[in-house]
Scaffold this motif. Structure first.
Motif, PDB file in Angstrom:
ATOM      1  N   ASP A 234       0.824  -1.218   0.000  1.00  0.00           N
ATOM      2  CA  ASP A 234       0.000   0.000   0.000  1.00  0.00           C
ATOM      3  C   ASP A 234       0.855   1.264   0.000  1.00  0.00           C
ATOM      4  OD1 ASP A 234       1.053  -0.309   2.514  1.00  0.00           O
ATOM      5  OD2 ASP A 234      -0.809   0.126   3.596  1.00  0.00           O
TER       6      ASP A 234
ATOM      7  N   GLN B  42       2.610   4.617  -0.815  1.00  0.00           N
ATOM      8  CA  GLN B  42       2.412   5.790  -1.659  1.00  0.00           C
ATOM      9  C   GLN B  42       3.423   6.860  -1.243  1.00  0.00           C
ATOM     10  OE1 GLN B  42      -1.953   6.038  -0.773  1.00  0.00           O
ATOM     11  NE2 GLN B  42      -2.130   6.257  -2.993  1.00  0.00           N
TER      12      GLN B  42
ATOM     13  N   ARG C  75       0.628  12.238  -2.372  1.00  0.00           N
ATOM     14  CA  ARG C  75       0.673  10.763  -2.442  1.00  0.00           C
ATOM     15  C   ARG C  75       0.388  10.255  -3.861  1.00  0.00           C
ATOM     16  NH1 ARG C  75       0.270   8.360   2.590  1.00  0.00           N
ATOM     17  NH2 ARG C  75      -0.962   6.619   1.814  1.00  0.00           N
ATOM     18  N   GLN C  76       0.982  10.930  -4.839  1.00  0.00           N
ATOM     19  CA  GLN C  76       0.725  10.578  -6.234  1.00  0.00           C
ATOM     20  C   GLN C  76       1.556   9.394  -6.716  1.00  0.00           C
ATOM     21  OE1 GLN C  76       1.438  14.326  -8.212  1.00  0.00           O
ATOM     22  NE2 GLN C  76      -0.692  14.992  -7.972  1.00  0.00           N
TER      23      GLN C  76
ATOM     24  N   ASN D  64       3.123   5.562  -6.592  1.00  0.00           N
ATOM     25  CA  ASN D  64       2.648   4.262  -6.136  1.00  0.00           C
ATOM     26  C   ASN D  64       3.525   3.155  -6.722  1.00  0.00           C
ATOM     27  OD1 ASN D  64       1.830   4.114  -8.829  1.00  0.00           O
ATOM     28  ND2 ASN D  64      -0.273   4.731  -8.348  1.00  0.00           N
TER      29      ASN D  64
END
Length: 311
Positions: free
Chosen positions: A125, A127, A132-133, A135
């Protein structure tokens, strides 16, 4: 294990196998991740590295209501050292500039040029970057390193996480927290001067400095403290101490049984064994003293039974 602060480019270190995260508490999920990182690093002939942040990003973004911290930076580094799985730890100051760094800049400046990452292991999970763009998909598309996601680690049928440890501690479930951590929950800190009220009522306390805004648990507990004089049993209050204090600062006050020495300046590690009750406000000092006497008696009874079990 070597610890570095600030921009890693100035240290001119070689390529590494890296993982990133807060690692608050260094619980069993973290430990499994570091074991996996070690295996992958050894297979590639690389040292292991861990990138972490101080303060905790959620403390930075929610200063009015920060999450309870499981471990100080010092304790976190001690836990990592004890595991023996990490060669380098990089501590980044999480500030406004770092929080505003875009995800592509984080990859380029930190992971590629700064840390020379060749293998990256992250949580499923994870980010990163401003808003938090960033990933897993973005990291996987980077050709400079191989990216893998760590499968979920289950404990007691639930996903092992710092959040779950906090929930257990907040509920007073020290056994559940211990199962997730792989050890008894503990807080370490230096003994500082307080109001010295305890000694006037027959219960002198060691006041432990708490560097964080909010601890992960509150109440009155049976404890054991590692001191320069050995491991001592006692009873501890962790909270706001509403009967005799009107400040918003949390306090850890430990009364050690059968001890009359000077602990000022010493660093104590306090292990929490059992929660006795929640913190409460009392009408007067005599009512507080009566309750402390009951707490001390309960703690002594518990410690005696524990000693018998371990004998």
């Amino acid at each position: 294990m070597q610890v570095f602060f600030g921009d890693p480019q100035r240290y001119r270190l070689s390529a590494c196998a890296l993982t990133i995260g807060n690692f608050d508490g260094v619980h069993l999920g973290h430990q499994k991740m570091l074991q996996r990182l070690r295996l992958e690093a050894d297979a590639r002939g690389l040292p292991t590295a861990l990138l972490t942040f101080e303060p905790h990003p959620r403390e930075f973004f929610t200063r009015d209501k920060p999450p309870g911290r499981l471990s100080t930076l010092r304790d976190k580094l001690a836990f990592l050292q004890r595991l023996g799985l990490v060669d380098y730890v990089f501590v980044y100051r999480f500030n406004r500039g770092f929080a505003g760094m875009s995800a592509p800049d984080f990859i380029d400046k930190v992971l590629v040029r700064g840390l020379q990452t060749k293998y990256l292991l992250i949580g499923d999970d994870f980010q990163f970057g401003a808003k938090r763009q960033g990933n897993f998909e973005m990291l996987s598309s980077c050709s400079h390193f191989v990216t893998e996601a760590m499968p979920t680690v289950l404990a007691m049928g639930e996903r092992a996480s710092s959040t779950l440890v906090r929930e257990r501690l907040a509920a007073g479930d020290l056994g559940g927290a211990e199962h997730l951590l792989g050890r008894e929950y503990q807080i370490s800190g230096r003994v500082v001067h307080g109001k010295k009220l305890g000694r006037t009522i027959g219960f002198p306390t060691a006041n432990i400095h708490l560097p964080h805004l909010r601890p992960a648990l509150q109440g009155v507990f049976v404890v054991q403290a590692e001191t320069a004089d050995g491991v001592l049993g006692g009873v501890a209050s962790l909270g706001l101490n509403p009967t005799v204090s009107d400040t918003p600062d949390y306090k850890l006050e430990v009364h050690l049984f059968d001890f009359a020495g000077d602990l000022y300046g010493q660093r104590l590690t306090v292990r929490f064994l059992k929660k006795l009750r929640d913190e409460a406000r009392y009408d007067d000092l005599s009512a507080l003293i009566a309750q402390i006497e009951k707490d001390a008696a309960s703690a002594k009874t518990y410690l005696t039974s524990l000693q018998r079990e371990q004998a």
